[in-house]
Design an enzyme around this catalytic site. Sequence first.
Site, short mmCIF file in Angstrom:
data_model
loop_
_atom_site.label_atom_id
_atom_site.label_comp_id
_atom_site.label_asym_id
_atom_site.label_seq_id
_atom_site.Cartn_x
_atom_site.Cartn_y
_atom_site.Cartn_z
N CYS A 86 0.82 -1.21 0.00
CA CYS A 86 0.00 0.00 0.00
C CYS A 86 0.86 1.27 0.00
CB CYS A 86 -0.99 -0.04 1.15
SG CYS A 86 -2.42 1.01 0.82
N HIS A 185 -3.03 -5.27 1.74
CA HIS A 185 -2.34 -5.47 3.02
C HIS A 185 -2.38 -6.93 3.47
CE1 HIS A 185 -2.13 -1.15 4.28
NE2 HIS A 185 -3.18 -1.04 3.49
N GLU A 187 -0.58 -8.30 5.48
CA GLU A 187 -0.15 -8.38 6.88
C GLU A 187 -1.32 -8.34 7.85
OE1 GLU A 187 0.27 -5.84 4.90
OE2 GLU A 187 -0.16 -3.96 5.91
N1 GLN Z 1 -3.46 6.46 0.89
C1 GLN Z 1 -2.24 6.16 1.60
C2 GLN Z 1 -1.06 6.94 1.04
O1 GLN Z 1 -1.16 7.64 0.10
C3 GLN Z 1 -1.93 4.69 1.58
C4 GLN Z 1 -2.96 3.92 2.39
C5 GLN Z 1 -2.44 2.69 3.05
O2 GLN Z 1 -1.25 2.43 3.13
N2 GLN Z 1 -3.36 1.92 3.58
O3 GLN Z 1 -0.01 6.82 1.57
#
Ligand code: GLN
Length: 207
Positions: A86, A185, A187
Site C-alpha cells: 500500500c 495489506h 499483513e
Molecule cells: N493512501 C495512503 C497513502 O497515500 C496509503 C494507504 C495505506 O497504506 N493503507 O499513503
Amino acid sequence: MTSSGRTRPTVGVLALQGDVREHVRALTELGADAVPVRRPGELEAVDALVLPGGESTTIDKLARAFDLAEPLRRRIADGMPAYGSCAGMILLADRLVDAIDGQQTFGGLDVLVRRNAFGRQVESFEEDLDVAGVDGGPVRAVFIRAPWVEEAGPDVEVLASVRTGPAAGRVVAVRQGGLLATSFHPEVTGDLRVHALFVDMVRERLG
Ligand code: GLN
C-alpha cells in the site's frame, strides 16, 4: 554488514509510521529476523526491507527528517530486496499520480502509481485475488485507501489485478527483480503467503 549466506535473513521493517508490528510478526513467523528500521545504521544492517502501509506522505517526510531517504534510495538502487504494501508500494514507485506537492519516493520500481486510486467513496474493500507466484488458492486482498499501478515498464511483472467492480483489470501486485509491491495489506489477514514469497526472494538473493 549484512548476513549474506545465512538461511535466516535479517529483514528490516521501515518503522517511521504505519502498520509495522503486523509485518514484524509475519516475518518472524516465517523464520526471518525481523527488525524495525528508523536510522541509517539500522538500514545498513539488514538484508532486505519491508515498507509498510500507512501514509506515504508522512513516511516520506519522516524518512527525509531522519536522514534515511538517501541511504534507502541507494540501497534499493544497489539491489537490496524490498517489499512495499500500500503506502509502501507508493514509496517504491518511480512515478506518482495524485502525489501531494513536493512528495518524494525512494523509487526502484519502474511504474506509475496512482495514490488513493479507488476513489473516496470506496475507501476500502476486499477481494479474493489470484497472485502469480503464490500457490494454494486466492489471497484475501484488503484494500484501504489503496493505490494501483497505472503503467508498468517492460521489466515489471504483473502478479495480480482486480477481478470485479469498477476497478476490474487494475494492477495491484507487481514484481521487478528483488522488488515486490502490493496495493493491498496481506499483513492484516494472517495469510503469510505473500510475505513467504518475499522471504524466498530474499533467500534467493542471498544465495
Ligand atoms: N493512501 C495512503 C497513502 O497515500 C496509503 C494507504 C495505506 O497504506 N493503507 O499513503
